[in-house]
Design a protein around this motif. Structure first.
Motif, short mmCIF file in Angstrom:
data_model
loop_
_atom_site.label_atom_id
_atom_site.label_comp_id
_atom_site.label_asym_id
_atom_site.label_seq_id
_atom_site.Cartn_x
_atom_site.Cartn_y
_atom_site.Cartn_z
N GLU B 8 0.90 -1.83 0.50
CA GLU B 8 -0.23 -0.27 -0.02
C GLU B 8 0.69 0.90 0.08
N PHE B 9 2.05 0.71 0.57
CA PHE B 9 2.68 2.44 0.98
C PHE B 9 3.39 2.73 -0.04
N ILE B 10 4.51 1.98 -0.85
CA ILE B 10 4.67 2.13 -2.35
C ILE B 10 3.81 2.42 -3.28
N GLY B 11 2.71 1.83 -3.41
CA GLY B 11 2.25 1.89 -4.18
C GLY B 11 1.47 3.90 -3.84
N PHE B 12 1.35 3.94 -2.80
CA PHE B 12 0.82 5.62 -2.10
C PHE B 12 2.13 6.71 -3.05
N LEU B 13 2.97 5.96 -2.08
CA LEU B 13 4.46 6.89 -2.95
C LEU B 13 4.68 6.46 -4.35
N ASN B 14 4.04 5.78 -4.90
CA ASN B 14 4.55 5.67 -6.16
C ASN B 14 3.04 6.86 -7.44
N ALA B 15 2.26 6.73 -6.55
CA ALA B 15 0.75 7.42 -7.04
C ALA B 15 1.12 8.62 -7.15
N ALA B 16 1.63 9.06 -5.53
CA ALA B 16 1.68 10.68 -5.49
C ALA B 16 2.85 11.62 -5.88
N LEU B 17 3.71 10.28 -6.21
CA LEU B 17 5.12 10.94 -6.93
C LEU B 17 4.21 11.61 -8.50
N ASN B 18 3.37 10.49 -9.31
CA ASN B 18 3.40 10.28 -10.42
C ASN B 18 2.40 11.19 -10.54
N GLU B 19 1.42 11.39 -9.45
CA GLU B 19 -0.17 11.96 -9.99
C GLU B 19 0.19 13.33 -9.35
N ALA B 20 0.55 13.85 -8.22
CA ALA B 20 0.46 15.01 -7.50
C ALA B 20 1.50 16.07 -7.24
N VAL B 21 2.65 14.99 -7.35
CA VAL B 21 3.78 15.95 -7.96
C VAL B 21 4.63 16.16 -9.03
N PHE B 22 4.70 14.95 -10.16
CA PHE B 22 5.21 15.23 -11.60
C PHE B 22 4.14 14.78 -12.32
N PRO B 23 3.38 15.42 -12.19
CA PRO B 23 1.94 14.99 -13.28
C PRO B 23 2.82 14.72 -14.75
N ASP B 24 3.62 15.63 -14.99
CA ASP B 24 4.24 15.83 -16.55
C ASP B 24 5.23 14.86 -16.35
N GLY B 25 5.69 13.85 -15.44
CA GLY B 25 6.96 13.69 -15.71
C GLY B 25 7.68 14.64 -15.33
N VAL B 26 9.25 14.06 -15.33
CA VAL B 26 10.37 14.78 -15.24
C VAL B 26 11.20 14.96 -16.30
N ALA B 27 11.87 15.76 -16.11
CA ALA B 27 13.22 16.18 -17.06
C ALA B 27 14.49 16.18 -16.10
N ILE B 28 15.33 15.50 -16.48
CA ILE B 28 16.41 15.41 -15.78
C ILE B 28 17.99 15.35 -16.25
N GLU B 29 18.90 16.89 -16.21
CA GLU B 29 20.47 16.29 -16.42
C GLU B 29 21.24 16.86 -15.88
N GLY B 30 22.10 15.21 -16.37
CA GLY B 30 22.88 15.26 -16.19
C GLY B 30 23.95 13.86 -16.64
N GLU B 31 25.58 13.95 -15.95
CA GLU B 31 25.93 12.60 -16.59
C GLU B 31 26.14 10.60 -16.28
N ILE B 32 25.95 10.18 -17.29
CA ILE B 32 25.41 8.99 -17.50
C ILE B 32 26.97 7.93 -16.03
N ALA B 33 26.73 7.05 -15.88
CA ALA B 33 27.91 6.51 -15.75
C ALA B 33 26.95 5.01 -15.02
N GLU B 34 27.54 3.49 -15.21
CA GLU B 34 27.71 2.38 -14.94
C GLU B 34 26.29 2.30 -15.92
N TYR B 35 26.52 2.65 -16.87
CA TYR B 35 25.53 1.82 -17.50
C TYR B 35 26.02 0.58 -18.29
#
Lengths: 74, 419
Positions: B8-35
């Motif tokens: 329940e908790f993980i489900g809630f967390l994921n729902a909160a992140l995706n629907e409330a906090v980042f409804p449009d998703g996220v764009a993050i810049e950085g350098e790739i490592a350990e690919y």
């Protein structure tokens, strides 16, 4: 799709004329020429060369702006 | 405080992140490592900057952009806590390189991948029509590339129809526009014998659409032969490599797709010239041939004439021979005749001689001629007497002499001894 009638679609196709002219020259180059046929081809060749020259002189480039609705074409 | 089960908790967390906090998703810049890629399906890497790291997860079918460690990227996706592991990561939908260096690196990576796949293979390149009747132009109508292309096209050639489709050549719509335009022409081959995709020069970022895998593939799979002319001389986009013919600039694209009418006019002149030359040659050859034939015929006739003369002479010879023979025959004949005469003379002479002898002989047998020599013929009762016994004494005998007769009487009969 291409509208006929008054549109000058019946015009000489430059590429075809030119290709035929080249073919005639090639034909002459292959040797063993029948004189009657040679004369016929010769006349045809001169005619084609003339048509090509006229065609070069007369035509204007036409630009059609096509309007695409991009969502739909894919 | 509310109690949750772990799920329940993980489900809630994921729902909160995706629907409330980042409804449009996220764009993050950085350098790739350990690919790394596991099982050929799952992609794992860390996105980091100087102070922090962020685990990222994706799938190979979603992340087309080749990635390697050290690449500077912007990722697009959704943060997520994974139920099974409890680990946090960003589920990445899209990766795009950022910054000139990263773009260059990404470009190299993609180029290598597509090259290995055969998209730039020279064997796949198709020839362009020599005199296209319709050109499909894919460019931005506001661009200098568009007007440059049409200007050079008009300067060089005239017998052509341009079907132009306006597209964005940079920005978020560029890739979609270009792909749509290319597939539109592939679906309408009657509108173009050759396609031209072109835009002016720009930074690697500006040209990104032309370096994208999607556009490169769209160029590669165009059903109509395609010329791509992007930027300046030195800009080489992946779309360029995938094209049937690469043009260095929009103007160069025009030079490639149509011939120059001045050159073609000269070429037509030269073809005409060659044509006339070939015809003259043909006629000359024919005349030479005819001369030769005439000469052969002449020779034939002359030899016929001379052979006729020979014949004539032969005939004359034969005739004179014949005449000679006839003459000879005549001579022979006269000789024969002469001989004949001689022979007959001789014969006659002989014959007459023999006749003479014969007649003499005959004469000698004539009893009358015997009488001349003194013999006489005695007849008793009209019959010549050959035997004395035939007469009687006193019988009258008529005796004929050479000249005249006498009558006599038998006085004595003397019989011959042997009777």
């Amino acid at each position: 799709m291409p509208q006929k009638k008054s549109t000058p679609e019946k015009k000489v196709d430059f590429g075809q004329c030119y290709a035929e002219l080249e073919q005639i020259i090639d034909w002459f180059d292959t040797g063993e020429i029948d004189l009657d046929e040679g004369l016929k081809k010769f006349e045809r060749g001169l005619d084609l060369a003339q048509k090509c020259r006229e065609r070069l002189a007369e035509v204007e480039t036409r630009v059609n702006e096509l309007k695409l609705k991009f969502g739909e074409t894919l | 405080m509310r109690n949750y089960s772990v799920t329940e908790f993980i489900g809630f967390l994921n729902a909160a992140l995706n629907e409330a906090v980042f409804p449009d998703g996220v764009a993050i810049e950085g350098e790739i490592a350990e690919y790394r890629v596991s099982q050929g399906k799952w992609i794992w890497f860390l996105l980091k900057d100087n102070d922090s790291v962020l685990p990222c997860f994706g799938t190979v079918w979603k992340l087309k952009q080749p990635i390697e460690d050290g690449l500077q990227v912007r990722i697009y996706g959704q943060p997520k806590v994974h139920e099974r592991s409890g680990k946090f990561s960003v589920v990445v939908d899209r990766v795009e390189p950022v910054g000139e260096g990263a773009l260059k690196r990404a470009y190299e990576l993609l180029r290598k991948t597509l090259e290995q796949e055969g998209l730039f293979d020279p064997i796949r390149k198709r020839p362009l029509p020599k005199f296209p009747r319709r050109i499909g132009l894919v460019a931005s109508r506001e661009s200098a590339a568009y007007s440059d292309f049409l200007r050079i096209l008009g300067n060089r050639w005239s017998d052509v129809e341009v079907n132009s489709v306006h597209v964005q050549v940079q920005g978020k719509d560029a890739i979609g526009d270009i792909i749509s335009a290319l597939s539109f022409f592939s679906a309408h081959p009657e509108l173009a014998d050759v396609l031209v995709l072109t835009r002016g020069g720009g930074s690697l970022e500006d040209l990104q659409a032309f370096n994208s895998e999607e556009v490169t593939r769209a160029v590669f799979s165009s059903k109509i032969p395609i010329v791509v002319g992007v930027g300046h001389e030195r800009d080489e986009t992946l779309a360029d490599f995938a094209a049937d013919v690469r043009a260095s600039t929009p103007s160069n694209a025009a030079e490639i797709v149509v011939p120059d009418r001045i050159e073609i006019r000269a070429a037509i002149e030269s073809l005409r010239h060659r044509l006339v030359g070939r015809m003259e040659q043909t006629i000359n050859d024919r005349l030479t041939g005819m001369d030769r034939s005439v000469r052969v015929m002449e020779r034939g006739i002359m030899s016929s004439i001379s052979s006729f003369r020979h014949r004539q002479r032969d005939l004359a010879d034969a005739f004179s021979l014949f005449v000679d023979r006839v003459a000879g025959s005549v001579r022979d004949l006269s000789r024969l005749e002469a001989g004949l005469f001689t022979a007959s003379d001789l014969f006659l002479t002989r014959l007459s001689g023999r006749l003479l002898n014969g007649s003499r002989l005959l004469e000698s047998f004539n009893p009358k001629s015997v009488l001349r020599r003194g013999y006489a013929i005695a007849r008793y009762q009209g019959q010549p007497i050959k035997d004395a016994a035939a007469v009687a004494i006193g019988g009258r005998l008529d005796v004929e002499l050479h000249q005249g007769q006498v009558g006599a009487r038998v006085e004595e009969i003397i019989k011959s001894k042997n009777q």
